[in-house]
Design an enzyme around this catalytic site. Structure first.
Site, PDB file in Angstrom:
ATOM      1  N   TYR A 125       0.816  -1.288  -0.077  1.00 58.44           N
ATOM      2  CA  TYR A 125      -0.115  -0.035   0.093  1.00 58.44           C
ATOM      3  C   TYR A 125       0.718   1.117  -0.093  1.00 58.44           C
ATOM      4  O   TYR A 125       0.708   2.082  -0.807  1.00 58.44           O
ATOM      5  CB  TYR A 125      -0.851   0.152   1.279  1.00 58.44           C
ATOM      6  CG  TYR A 125      -1.733   1.226   1.364  1.00 58.44           C
ATOM      7  CD1 TYR A 125      -2.970   1.205   0.691  1.00 58.44           C
ATOM      8  CD2 TYR A 125      -1.430   2.374   2.125  1.00 58.44           C
ATOM      9  CE1 TYR A 125      -3.808   2.341   0.962  1.00 58.44           C
ATOM     10  CE2 TYR A 125      -2.101   3.301   2.489  1.00 58.44           C
ATOM     11  CZ  TYR A 125      -3.325   3.208   1.748  1.00 58.44           C
ATOM     12  OH  TYR A 125      -4.250   4.690   1.958  1.00 58.44           O
ATOM     13  N   LYS A 129       1.627   4.174  -3.090  1.00 54.53           N
ATOM     14  CA  LYS A 129       1.218   5.767  -2.724  1.00 54.53           C
ATOM     15  C   LYS A 129       2.774   6.355  -2.892  1.00 54.53           C
ATOM     16  O   LYS A 129       2.609   7.567  -3.417  1.00 54.53           O
ATOM     17  CB  LYS A 129       0.847   5.895  -1.178  1.00 54.53           C
ATOM     18  CG  LYS A 129      -0.629   5.303  -1.009  1.00 54.53           C
ATOM     19  CD  LYS A 129      -1.525   5.848  -1.734  1.00 54.53           C
ATOM     20  CE  LYS A 129      -2.852   5.548  -1.224  1.00 54.53           C
ATOM     21  NZ  LYS A 129      -4.060   6.304  -1.904  1.00 54.53           N
TER      22      LYS A 129
END
Length: 237
Positions: A125, A129
């Protein structure tokens, strides 16, 4: 002097809902780009466009005369069901929006990523990002603002068990997170929205990154300024 126009992608999420409400007080027109109808479609200042995000590159005209673009897109691995779909929503779509913004001469591009964003991070994750942030910087937008909130709190349209449990566990322990650890405290989605809107009203250029503790500080300051001496219970954490 022409109309002041904002464009929002991700208006149905926790931050996006609050953001649209904030923008309606500051802009003449708020364009919402969405995959489905929103609760804002009947607002007089709102222009809602239902689009296929896989074909965003064909929607350049929507960015014409837009001053500021706000991106609050984001999903979870559970909802996305695959890494490929997660990357599409949290990486591919925001980059498409950024490239269109640059092409159409948008002044400011403001986006929500996440705390710990780093393309070298251990967690998938955070790596996604971080890679997104690097790509956004490389596009060369005139004014890029990146917001990295910690765990977001507030009432959501959709129930997310994992985030609800995390909020229930972490909020009572927030007082332990001080100093360098303050940025890990949960932050209200409302604070993120208010901060994004406020910063968009300022003249700026270059790249600006706001960690979660800074977002909390700015959000609380805006609340205090709005209510002056009388602040409703629960508005300040």
């Amino acid at each position: 002097m022409g109309l002041k126009i904002a464009l929002v992608a991700g208006a149905t999420g926790l931050v996006g809902q609050h953001l649209v409400s904030e923008l309606l007080a500051k802009y003449d027109v708020v364009k919402i780009v969405s995959r489905r109808k929103t609760d804002f479609q009947n607002q007089s200042k709102v222009q809602e466009y239902i689009v296929d995000f896989d074909k965003l590159e064909k929607e350049g005209e929507l960015f014409k005369d837009v001053d500021d673009v706000f991106v609050c897109l984001g999903t979870t691995m559970k909802k996305a069901k695959s890494r490929k779909q997660f990357v599409k929503v949290d990486y591919v779509y925001p980059l498409k929006l950024a490239n269109l913004a640059k092409l159409m001469g948008v002044k400011k591009f403001l986006i929500v990523t996440a705390i710990g964003a780093d393309r070298e991070a251990k967690f998938f994750y955070s790596r996604v990002k971080g890679k997104l942030e690097e790509e956004l910087v490389s596009i060369g937008l005139p004014s890029l603002h990146i917001f990295r909130p910690s765990l977001l709190t507030g009432k959501r349209q959709e129930f997310r068990l994992g985030e609800s449990v995390s909020e229930w566990v972490s909020k009572p322990l927030s007082f332990l997170l001080v100093g360098a650890y303050e940025k890990y405290r949960p932050v209200k989605g409302k604070y993120v929205a208010m901060t994004m809107c406020a910063i968009a009203q300022e003249e700026s250029s270059g790249v600006h990154i706001y960690e979660s503790d800074k977002i909390r500080q700015l959000g609380k300051a805006i609340i205090q300024e709005s209510y002056h001496e009388t602040i409703p219970k629960g508005e300040i954490e």
